[in-house]
Write an enzyme that holds these catalytic residues in place. Sequence first.
Site, PDB file in Angstrom:
ATOM      1  N   GLY A   1      28.470  19.111  59.168  1.00  0.00           N
ATOM      2  CA  GLY A   1      29.493  19.835  58.315  1.00  0.00           C
ATOM      3  C   GLY A   1      29.069  20.059  56.837  1.00  0.00           C
ATOM      4  N   HIS A   2      29.663  20.830  56.148  1.00  0.00           N
ATOM      5  CA  HIS A   2      29.184  21.060  54.850  1.00  0.00           C
ATOM      6  C   HIS A   2      29.345  19.850  53.905  1.00  0.00           C
ATOM      7  CE1 HIS A   2      33.698  22.786  53.890  1.00  0.00           C
ATOM      8  NE2 HIS A   2      33.707  21.905  54.435  1.00  0.00           N
ATOM      9  N   ASN A   3      28.283  19.646  52.918  1.00  0.00           N
ATOM     10  CA  ASN A   3      28.558  18.667  51.959  1.00  0.00           C
ATOM     11  C   ASN A   3      28.418  17.365  52.596  1.00  0.00           C
ATOM     12  OD1 ASN A   3      30.653  20.962  50.568  1.00  0.00           O
ATOM     13  ND2 ASN A   3      28.922  20.222  49.189  1.00  0.00           N
TER      14      ASN A   3
ATOM     15  N   GLN B   1      31.518  29.616  50.634  1.00  0.00           N
ATOM     16  CA  GLN B   1      30.598  28.642  50.578  1.00  0.00           C
ATOM     17  C   GLN B   1      29.241  28.862  49.602  1.00  0.00           C
ATOM     18  OE1 GLN B   1      31.680  25.677  52.397  1.00  0.00           O
ATOM     19  NE2 GLN B   1      33.383  26.662  52.276  1.00  0.00           N
TER      20      GLN B   1
END
Lengths: 345, 345, 345
Positions: free
Chosen positions: C239-241, C198
């Site tokens: 969550g990511h992004n 990540q």
Amino acid sequence: MAAYSLEDLAARLDARLVGDGRCRIRGVGALASATTDEVTHLSSASYRSLLPATRAGAVLLREADAAACPTNALIVADPYLAFARVSQLFLVEDGLPAGAHASAVVAADALVDPTACVGPHVVVGAGSRVGARVRLHAGVSIGERCTIGDDVEIRPNAVLYSDVSVGARSVVHAGAVLGGDGFGFAPDGAGRLHAIAQLGGVRIGEDVSIGSNTTIDRGAIEDTVIEDGVKIDNLVQVGHNCRIGAHSVLCGCVGLAGSTTIGRHCVLAGGSGVGGEHPVTLCDGVTLTATTIVTTSIDKPGVYSGSMLHNTHTRWKRIVLLLHGLDELVKRVRSLEKRLPEGRR
Amino acid sequence: MAAYSLEDLAARLDARLVGDGRCRIRGVGALASATTDEVTHLSSASYRSLLPATRAGAVLLREADAAACPTNALIVADPYLAFARVSQLFLVEDGLPAGAHASAVVAADALVDPTACVGPHVVVGAGSRVGARVRLHAGVSIGERCTIGDDVEIRPNAVLYSDVSVGARSVVHAGAVLGGDGFGFAPDGAGRLHAIAQLGGVRIGEDVSIGSNTTIDRGAIEDTVIEDGVKIDNLVQVGHNCRIGAHSVLCGCVGLAGSTTIGRHCVLAGGSGVGGEHPVTLCDGVTLTATTIVTTSIDKPGVYSGSMLHNTHTRWKRIVLLLHGLDELVKRVRSLEKRLPEGRR
Amino acid sequence: MAAYSLEDLAARLDARLVGDGRCRIRGVGALASATTDEVTHLSSASYRSLLPATRAGAVLLREADAAACPTNALIVADPYLAFARVSQLFLVEDGLPAGAHASAVVAADALVDPTACVGPHVVVGAGSRVGARVRLHAGVSIGERCTIGDDVEIRPNAVLYSDVSVGARSVVHAGAVLGGDGFGFAPDGAGRLHAIAQLGGVRIGEDVSIGSNTTIDRGAIEDTVIEDGVKIDNLVQVGHNCRIGAHSVLCGCVGLAGSTTIGRHCVLAGGSGVGGEHPVTLCDGVTLTATTIVTTSIDKPGVYSGSMLHNTHTRWKRIVLLLHGLDELVKRVRSLEKRLPEGRR
């Protein structure tokens, strides 16, 4: 490792012993797997079939089950409660010496009882009081003007903001946060949100348990209150100005919106939640089954549900789409009823 | 900053290179936005339309897509897996020197490998063992009798209670709590709750990942077990005595009641949960879609669902009220059927 | 303890004072319980009936309510917003002196403004910058290459991984984790999961609030972005992004799957969640009521729902079983309709 004779255990539990009082017990086990130096329990009828084959050193059980017991029996009125008590005898406490670790940072005017254990990297803020035999584990942060009652245990890295009190014998598990700011904002004309200062505190009663990484916010004006004997599991969110009645149970992942009131002896099973347009109150003795969401007050004790069941993905996709057309289906049934009146055959 | 020639990358990934092997790659990017010194991937057919316009330095893709690639191609059988591997080359690790920081508090009898990094304000309890190249970041608290396998990484402020083992190469993210007390209480006649001592531990396998602020409770008698290769996201709650089979995935906000068993290669999507009146078991290969709640065991692999869809608030309010009258609607349909028997027209 | 004359408060709030300007105000209270040295507010019509009996020192209210006010009145256009402002005057900040505590570990090349307060056991990693008047409370861990804007407050034991930026005046509550690894894995042929590194960071805007134990993951390639003025409550998973638009509100226990986009001025009530097979986007001005799950994008502002209501356990068990047979019920209705065509009586 602790060891107790059955004679000794019988005396401590006020149990009637049938069998060999000199048998040494060194731990607890499950009915199916306990060994000859372990004590187990038969508390629920659904485990009765396992009793004849148990190899436990002793079994805590009711009078009615004694005859079927193939080993030493400790006869009690409530085997599960007796098991809770006996289990505590075998607990090994982490070694935490009394006094403050050299790395702890305790405010000059904080009052810490000399029998309290203040672990490494602990911080105790100005004006706080820490009672007798309290155990503050590594990395715990206590804010200002907090009161920690006697025999409280606070596990590593838990955080108490300022103005939080915790009653005697309560346990706060690791990473829990007590007294964070309640979530209150006033929008201006442009939709920007301005924080309402959260000026209340948190009051935790005696014999309360608070789970790991659970969050309990401070009140906006008055305090958030958790009454005596409440047990709260991990990852539970308690909003500002909630009040939870004595001896209630909040299982993992429960969420309470701000200003929710929970009565005494309630049980909120895992993932359930309470909160609505207006503050919601549950009366004493309400049980919510897992993942039930309550948006209006309940004034009658009992068991309430509202959670879904699973199905195969394909079937459920069809059903959930049909559900969203339920109003149309009702209309079709009404139309059929009009065309086929009650009397008609 | 790391840089690799495409020739070098092709060799590392066992890829067939079509294009300029001397092209230097300095990072990874998305198909639509990668620059000329980045490598990207085409793994899913739904992104195929973006391939002709990509400005990436190279694209990881399947043989079948190579002809359409306007830039250097790295042809592999599984572009997404190859992308996972190449992404690791560009990871910048935080600087944490080997050895214990001066502020760390390590028990005299703890065995810490000299190649392990023990960060500031870390605590390692009595009788614990820390393996080779382990990285314990700032504020991590390790209890007593823990075992931390080689190459494990534990991020800041995570907490391991006593009697927790973590297998090699596993990662525990910040604020996670492993080994907190399971949630077990026996009520007495007055409804007061008495804690069952939680005497089991937690066993985490190898190559496991545990997300930020996730909580995994210790077992009551036996251990809670997370098998090899399991990946657990953030804010997940795993109750006492759960067992999670190898290579299963628990996404964010999943909750497992105590004594739940999850098979191998299961996927529990975000917000799903498992728990019922009796312990629930999911067999190998079960997928739960997001927010699906399972209250009874599943013994057939497959995809299961039970979550709701959204609607406008006004429409949904009507539908959910009709749903609560579904039993009445069924009666009305039955009554219509009686009045209009099958044969009738 | 702070005290203000009503004259002074009226000037600060740009309010019209009706009453005694010399009256001293020492705190805030609720309309029903405020005392003579407290100021309260009447913001919602549903509390109007409490106004005549209030014993508050002063009431913030609208012109239209002034006549009914039995005590001093502070007349403003928006009483709730004025109350937010006045509440801040009575906030008591924890004492945290400027400069770094002796136990803090600050990297040699970190740039910490001399007016910043760096509390006990804080860690600031290499290459990070900490702005003016920032308050880093006990046990906070800041990774490498982070940027903390002026007047930011970070509460005890919160964790920022590396490459996280936080804009001016934002607040990060205790135990929050910003920048943990996004949850991305590629399976190999044997079903083993390999982590995607990540490599993105997290960018938090100005005037953002992030609740206790909330987790916001770093991006896989690009950054996760929280825009200005966003307010996030406790135990929220981002969550990511993800990208959250300015001035949106995420209440407690909300979960957002990776790559979710939330517009500006959205409100996600408690326990709601967003995530589907493909990345989901909510346009500006979307409100989700509590525990509503959204799996497909919404492109029209408005209020959306999908949550359940509770019922007695017995009744609900029957209904939820009938729901799983809804497809059969629809067939039965269709069959009736065929046997009883529209025109027929």
